[in-house]
Design an enzyme around this catalytic site. Structure first.
Site, PDB file in Angstrom:
ATOM      1  N   HIS A 188     -33.180  53.542  68.245  1.00 23.68           N
ATOM      2  CA  HIS A 188     -31.831  54.070  68.047  1.00 23.68           C
ATOM      3  C   HIS A 188     -30.861  53.446  69.057  1.00 23.68           C
ATOM      4  O   HIS A 188     -31.284  52.836  70.037  1.00 23.68           O
ATOM      5  CB  HIS A 188     -31.802  55.595  68.204  1.00 23.68           C
ATOM      6  N   LYS A 241     -28.086  57.708  72.257  1.00 27.18           N
ATOM      7  CA  LYS A 241     -28.931  58.836  71.814  1.00 27.18           C
ATOM      8  C   LYS A 241     -29.590  59.509  73.014  1.00 27.18           C
ATOM      9  O   LYS A 241     -30.131  58.832  73.884  1.00 27.18           O
ATOM     10  CB  LYS A 241     -29.996  58.342  70.826  1.00 27.18           C
TER      11      LYS A 241
END
Ligand code: NAD
Length: 270
Positions: A157, A161
């Site tokens: 990600h 995040k």
């Protein structure tokens, strides 16, 4: 319910909120009748369509859901406390709700279930149709392949995040464990460091990458000495979640009260 589901999008200026307004504008079965933002937001009063980069839709963003026109359904990708307040409104009005918000504490989650016990609800940690299909394939693969194949889950990600592994990676782990008839908590290896010893048979390992603007990559691997099966999903645009949520809204319009997920919406667990 009417031919077009009448939808309120809460948090309409958020990253997902704008995508949701676009996805509703693209949909032939849904119509936007209301849009909200938190009190004090600079976007209150703006046309929701224009803000989302589509045509003006004549729906001005308001700062409380009570001020929206009558609707059948709310789509909520905001924050846990906000979603709890929207849920109370939905229950009181006898409406339905599609919830994308994540990060509820156990207590908030219980409160949400209690508040919406008589409402039609879809709630999913990931609204991508592809991810939900992948979850189903992972469960079936685990059933067939069993413990002879070492199972590993990888996810990547963007650098902002804050949690790891991702909710979707954990959902993949749960599907895999369920296919094997075990509990994920009993077999998960969430990280590895130092002298870990040899891999324990039956364990499910996780690995995590963070960087740049990666929207979301997930992979389940079943590894034997002679072959490897990989089920891979790559999201390249958040619009994939918005389209999935609007599809869930259309499906929910025809349902009675109950708590559903994307597996139900896609008919994958029938
Ligand atoms: P964001 O911060 O960009 O947007 C959230 C919006 O909600 C903000 O504009 C905020 O002002 C607004 N908001 C907060 N309180 C409000 C209130 N009381 N009334 C109206 N609006 C309010 O965040 P985001 O990236 O759009 O994500 C929102 C949520 O959706 C997060 O929980 C995220 O994890 C989740 N999410 C879920 C999926 C999925 O597929 N389930 C996909 C992406 C994001």
């Amino acid at each position: 319910m009417s031919e077009h589901a009448r939808i309120i999008i809460v948090g309409a200026s958020g990253r997902m909120g704008r995508m949701l307004v676009r996805a509703v504008a693209e949909s032939s079965s849904a119509v936007l009748v209301g849009a909200t933002e938190r009190a004090g937001s600079e976007f209150v009063g703006r046309d929701a369509g224009e803000l989302a980069g589509v045509d003006r839709c004549g729906v001005a963003i308001v700062d409380q859901i009570q001020a929206c026109a009558e609707a059948d359904l709310v789509i909520d990708f905001t924050a846990p406390v906000a979603t709890l307040a929207h849920a109370a409104f939905v229950a009181e009005k006898g409406m339905a709700i599609v919830i994308g918000t994540t990060g509820f504490s156990a207590e908030q989650s219980q409160q949400l279930h209690e508040t919406l016990s008589n409402s039609p609800v879809v709630m999913a940690a990931n609204y991508s149709v592809g991810v939900n299909l992948a979850l189903n394939l992972i469960e079936k693969s685990a059933q067939i392949l069993g413990n002879d194949y070492d199972a590993e889950i990888y996810e990547a990600h963007h650098k902002h995040k804050v949690d790891a592994p991702s909710g979707t990676a954990l959902a993949m782990g749960k599907s895999l464990a369920s296919g094997r008839g075990v509990n994920l908590d009993d077999v998960a290896v969430l990280s590895r460091e130092g002298i870990t010893g040899a891999r324990e048979s039956g364990s499910i390992g996780f690995s995590v990458v963070r960087g740049g603007n990666i929207v979301g990559e997930h992979q389940a691997m079943f590894i034997a000495d002679e072959e490897r099966i990989e089920i891979n999903h790559i999201a390249s645009d958040r619009m994939v979640f918005a389209r999935g949520a609007v599809r869930a809204a259309g499906w929910l319009s025809d349902q009675n009260k109950g708590w559903y997920d994307m597996q139900n919406v896609l008919g994958l667990n029938e």
